[in-house]
Design a protein around this motif. Structure first.
Motif, PDB file in Angstrom:
ATOM      1  N   PRO A 184      -9.266  -0.704  -1.774  1.00 55.41           N
ATOM      2  CA  PRO A 184      -8.661   0.409  -2.530  1.00 55.41           C
ATOM      3  C   PRO A 184      -8.968   0.296  -4.016  1.00 55.41           C
ATOM      4  O   PRO A 184      -9.110  -0.809  -4.557  1.00 55.41           O
ATOM      5  CB  PRO A 184      -7.163   0.238  -2.262  1.00 55.41           C
ATOM      6  CG  PRO A 184      -6.992  -1.210  -1.953  1.00 55.41           C
ATOM      7  CD  PRO A 184      -8.254  -1.629  -1.247  1.00 55.41           C
ATOM      8  N   ARG A 237      -7.197   7.287  -6.316  1.00 58.44           N
ATOM      9  CA  ARG A 237      -6.430   6.545  -5.312  1.00 58.44           C
ATOM     10  C   ARG A 237      -6.002   7.477  -4.163  1.00 58.44           C
ATOM     11  O   ARG A 237      -6.056   7.104  -2.984  1.00 58.44           O
ATOM     12  CB  ARG A 237      -5.206   5.915  -5.972  1.00 58.44           C
ATOM     13  CG  ARG A 237      -4.216   5.232  -5.020  1.00 58.44           C
ATOM     14  CD  ARG A 237      -4.846   4.041  -4.306  1.00 58.44           C
ATOM     15  NE  ARG A 237      -3.919   3.418  -3.386  1.00 58.44           N
ATOM     16  CZ  ARG A 237      -3.400   2.200  -3.561  1.00 58.44           C
ATOM     17  NH1 ARG A 237      -3.724   1.493  -4.617  1.00 58.44           N
ATOM     18  NH2 ARG A 237      -2.572   1.691  -2.684  1.00 58.44           N
ATOM     19  N   GLU A 238      -5.585   8.686  -4.484  1.00 54.93           N
ATOM     20  CA  GLU A 238      -5.148   9.630  -3.452  1.00 54.93           C
ATOM     21  C   GLU A 238      -6.289   9.973  -2.503  1.00 54.93           C
ATOM     22  O   GLU A 238      -6.090  10.070  -1.287  1.00 54.93           O
ATOM     23  CB  GLU A 238      -4.590  10.898  -4.100  1.00 54.93           C
ATOM     24  CG  GLU A 238      -3.254  10.687  -4.802  1.00 54.93           C
ATOM     25  CD  GLU A 238      -2.724  11.957  -5.421  1.00 54.93           C
ATOM     26  OE1 GLU A 238      -3.017  13.046  -4.885  1.00 54.93           O
ATOM     27  OE2 GLU A 238      -2.031  11.879  -6.441  1.00 54.93           O
ATOM     28  N   HIS A 288      -1.238   5.579   5.363  1.00 52.82           N
ATOM     29  CA  HIS A 288      -1.641   4.185   5.496  1.00 52.82           C
ATOM     30  C   HIS A 288      -0.893   3.337   4.464  1.00 52.82           C
ATOM     31  O   HIS A 288      -1.485   2.637   3.651  1.00 52.82           O
ATOM     32  CB  HIS A 288      -3.159   4.068   5.288  1.00 52.82           C
ATOM     33  CG  HIS A 288      -3.716   2.755   5.719  1.00 52.82           C
ATOM     34  ND1 HIS A 288      -3.809   2.377   7.022  1.00 52.82           N
ATOM     35  CD2 HIS A 288      -4.216   1.700   5.005  1.00 52.82           C
ATOM     36  CE1 HIS A 288      -4.347   1.176   7.109  1.00 52.82           C
ATOM     37  NE2 HIS A 288      -4.595   0.745   5.903  1.00 52.82           N
ATOM     38  N   GLU A 347      -6.802   7.072  -0.161  1.00 57.61           N
ATOM     39  CA  GLU A 347      -5.755   7.008   0.851  1.00 57.61           C
ATOM     40  C   GLU A 347      -5.974   8.050   1.946  1.00 57.61           C
ATOM     41  O   GLU A 347      -5.686   7.796   3.121  1.00 57.61           O
ATOM     42  CB  GLU A 347      -4.379   7.226   0.206  1.00 57.61           C
ATOM     43  CG  GLU A 347      -3.919   6.107  -0.722  1.00 57.61           C
ATOM     44  CD  GLU A 347      -3.516   4.847   0.022  1.00 57.61           C
ATOM     45  OE1 GLU A 347      -3.584   4.844   1.263  1.00 57.61           O
ATOM     46  OE2 GLU A 347      -3.145   3.868  -0.640  1.00 57.61           O
ATOM     47  N   PRO A 358       0.845  -1.204   0.000  1.00 50.60           N
ATOM     48  CA  PRO A 358       0.000   0.000   0.000  1.00 50.60           C
ATOM     49  C   PRO A 358       0.876   1.248   0.000  1.00 50.60           C
ATOM     50  O   PRO A 358       1.976   1.249   0.553  1.00 50.60           O
ATOM     51  CB  PRO A 358      -0.789  -0.123   1.310  1.00 50.60           C
ATOM     52  CG  PRO A 358       0.086  -0.954   2.200  1.00 50.60           C
ATOM     53  CD  PRO A 358       0.788  -1.925   1.281  1.00 50.60           C
ATOM     54  N   VAL A 413       0.800   5.887  -0.350  1.00 50.81           N
ATOM     55  CA  VAL A 413       0.056   7.135  -0.434  1.00 50.81           C
ATOM     56  C   VAL A 413       0.989   8.185  -1.017  1.00 50.81           C
ATOM     57  O   VAL A 413       2.162   8.250  -0.663  1.00 50.81           O
ATOM     58  CB  VAL A 413      -0.472   7.582   0.942  1.00 50.81           C
ATOM     59  CG1 VAL A 413       0.653   7.838   1.929  1.00 50.81           C
ATOM     60  CG2 VAL A 413      -1.342   8.826   0.813  1.00 50.81           C
TER      61      VAL A 413
END
Length: 693
Positions: free
Chosen positions: A441, A449-450, A494, A453, A391, A393
């Motif tokens: 996700p 995606r941002e 995260h 996150e 994962p 960010v």
């Protein structure tokens, strides 16, 4: 800084108790309460700890009234950290704000009295107004051009450069845009101000200008502000711009109660107007000022510290870095890894494999980061991390709590009525799902995606709270989220943090991969002057010092066979070179068989005297003065008995080495340079008697 003993003490009104757990240099900062003080604080040396204890100690001793102290810094995150530390030390009444926050409060309060109306509203986004000014002048309104123009407008304001003087000053000050010539930029600057006035708004930089004009034009307002705040503390002073420095002088007036803290080696915002010479020239502007230095690095291992020190000591003298030579306080860790790759994809794959290996051995992905020079390098590394199920960010320049999705989520949290049958984490998930978030996700990268996150980071706060205390309810989670938002205390990502080095300043991780460290990228291709190249070196220094334990530095050749960055010369291992007859041999650095490493900074030792000491002569000593004096007194007596010069018994370097090593037996004495079998038989028993006294 979490590894320093005594971190986050309990609040105390006992002045001496506030000094417990501080190292000698931090204690000196904390007790230097009067007159101008400059603190040169190396990376990881506990500058926030030192200055917050200075404020708390000043309040506890009666030297400071808490409401008479103004502590300013440059980011809301740093200001929140100051407030949190001061609250823990029992002095919550101290004002700790950003420059802009402090200036805005003053401008809003005094503007009606001075100008007869409310301060104009602050326009949050200047790009539309820049676009309006550019369009009227028939200049491109392409987003990239508008961003360039917006940055130039900010630079001109904080550097006190007017639209009328911009064109004549731009060249001499190294300001050149590829997209717009200087004369056109000057016209946009003027048009932008006209458009702002027509809308009746001010921008972010105008906040400082408005506050400064009020104090400069109205002596009675300046006197009232100076009467309220009699003690100034400035964090990250190496980032001060001419406008911020002017505002500081107006706040201070003829007073001398100012303490500034910073590190010239971490000046990486010169492009935006920062001037490190305000810090390095502080003593010239304030004669008699105390200049203190923090050098003990509690963040990083000796291996990381050694690489960072070596990077700066190899800088040309003209670079003007004036660095603090860091002294590692943590136990040794793994060696710094240096690795080349044929192209960026291969480099990204190797970095992702390295991080995956660390994860498999127990390192939390939230304690990892991939740092690069420019945002365009991000996609390859995002893809490689996703391929390995790591994962991540992406860390941008926008403040966490200013993101639209975070604001919506916090509003929903505040309005939510909790179900008593659900635990706090599940309850928060319900709230987040009501805003469109899902527990799974989204595929790929980018804005979607941002946003995911960002909300996952809020969930991680609830998870951390319930892990520490399983009885925590949703109300406590909501209160903690609200507190963090008020203090701009962003949650830990995260997953692996992916971002630019500029965005990483002030942060730290257990494992850091610094990527794309090749010519043309770091230093960047547009860095052509010595000053610009020096800033690129400082940028790499900031990147290296983000790592606590694991550090990997990599580069890729690419289609044009780029070479590794010149900054890595002398740091990375020697490359194989082709010898006669086709054999490959290792290129060796010029060194000797007696080469050793400094116990303080981790770098190699060159001279015989340094090898005897076990450290560079300029590095801080670790011996007890009383022990060294006893050894010197003994040496004087033995030299007189034998009618020899004192150095024939032991040199000063050998005595210092003994005092620092504190040997307990013959075997430990023999390991010290300058102390062979003959001298052991002559003097060993007497020396050990002194050491064991």
């Amino acid at each position: 800084m979490r590894d320093q003993p005594g971190f986050d003490q309990l609040p105390s009104r006992d002045p001496e108790r506030l000094l417990e757990g501080l190292d000698p240099e931090q204690r000196e900062v904390a007790t230097s309460l009067l007159g101008p003080v400059a603190v040169i604080a190396g990376a990881g040396t506990g500058k926030t700890r030192a200055i917050t204890h200075r404020i708390a100690y000043g309040v506890a001793t009666g030297a400071f009234a808490p409401t008479a102290v103004l502590a300013v810094t440059f980011t809301t995150r740093a200001a929140g950290e100051l407030r949190s530390r001061l609250r823990a030390l029992g002095v919550p009444a101290v004002a700790a704000r950003t420059f802009h926050s402090a200036a805005l409060r003053q401008a809003q309060y005094f503007w009606p009295r001075a100008r007869g109306g409310e301060l104009p509203p602050v326009h949050a986004n200047k790009l539309p107004i820049v676009a309006e000014a550019a369009s009227r002048l028939r200049i491109s309104t392409d987003t990239a051009v508008l961003r360039d123009l917006s940055a130039e407008i900010s630079w001109a304001k904080v550097s006190n450069v007017s639209p009328e003087s911009y064109a004549s000053l731009a060249g001499s000050m190294g300001r050149e845009l590829a997209s717009v010539d200087a004369a056109s930029v000057a016209r946009v600057l003027s048009g932008y101000e006209d458009a702002k006035r027509a809308r009746g708004v001010i921008d972010f930089d105008d906040i400082l200008l408005c506050a400064a004009s009020l104090l400069a034009d109205h002596p009675e307002i300046a006197a009232q502000v100076r009467g309220s705040y009699r003690h100034l503390v400035v964090d990250e002073y190496q980032d001060a711009s001419p406008l911020q420095e002017a505002l500081l002088k107006l706040w201070l007036g003829t007073g001398r109660e100012i303490c500034v803290v910073g590190d010239p080696a971490q000046t990486i915002h010169s492009f935006a107007g920062a001037r490190a010479d305000y810090l390095t020239g502080f003593e010239r502007r304030y004669p008699g000022a105390a200049v203190l230095r923090l050098h003990r690095d509690y963040r990083s291992t000796p291996q990381v510290v050694g690489a960072a020190n070596a990077l700066l000591t190899r800088a040309p003298r003209s670079a003007g870095l004036e660095p603090v030579r860091l002294t590692a306080q943590r136990p040794p860790g793994p060696e710094v890894a240096y690795a080349g790759a044929p192209d960026e994809a291969a480099e990204a794959a190797a970095v992702a494999d390295w991080l995956a290996g660390l994860r498999d051995r127990g390192t939390d992905p939230r304690e990892m980061a991939v740092l690069f020079r420019i945002n365009a390098q991000s996609p390859a590394f995002e893809a490689a991390l996703a391929d390995r199920g790591l994962p991540y960010v992406v860390r941008g320049a926008e403040r966490f709590y200013d993101r639209a999705e975070v604001r919506r989520a916090l509003h929903a949290v505040a309005a939510h009525t909790a179900d008593p049958d659900r635990d706090a984490v599940d309850e928060l998930v319900v709230v987040l799902e009501s805003t469109g978030w899902s527990t799974e996700p989204p595929a790929g990268s980018g804005a979607v995606r941002e946003r995911w996150e960002s909300l996952a980071a809020l969930k991680s706060v609830a998870e951390d709270l319930t892990r520490a205390d399983p009885t925590v309810g949703f109300a406590e989670v909501a209160a903690e989220l609200a507190r963090r938002a008020a203090e701009q205390h962003a949650p830990v990502a995260h997953g692996v943090t992916v971002g630019t080095i500029h965005a990483a300043k002030g942060l730290e991780w257990d494992a850091v991969a610094v990527v794309g460290v090749h010519e043309g990228t770091l230093p960047f291709v547009l860095a052509t002057t010595p000053a610009e190249v020096a800033e690129e070196r400082r940028l790499l220094y900031v990147a290296l010092t983000r790592a606590r334990e694991h550090l990997r530095v990599s580069w890729s050749a690419g289609p044009r066979s780029r070479r590794p960055s010149r900054f890595l010369d002398g740091l990375r291992p020697a490359e194989p070179e082709q010898a006669a007859g086709g054999r490959t041999r290792q290129r060796r650095a010029r060194t000797s068989a007696l080469a050793a490493s400094c116990r303080s900074c981790g770098e190699s030792l060159a001279s015989a005297a340094e090898r005897k000491l076990g450290r560079h002569e300029a590095c801080p000593s670790t011996y007890d003065e009383d022990t060294l004096e006893r050894l010197r007194e003994w040496r004087r007596g033995r030299a007189a008995e034998q009618k020899l010069p004192a150095y024939c018994v032991f040199t000063d370097a050998t005595l210092i080495a003994i005092a620092e090593a504190r040997p307990a037996d013959d075997a430990q004495l023999l390991r010290l340079p300058g102390l062979g079998r003959s001298k052991l038989e002559k003097y060993g028993a007497e020396v050990l008697e002194i050491m064991n006294a």
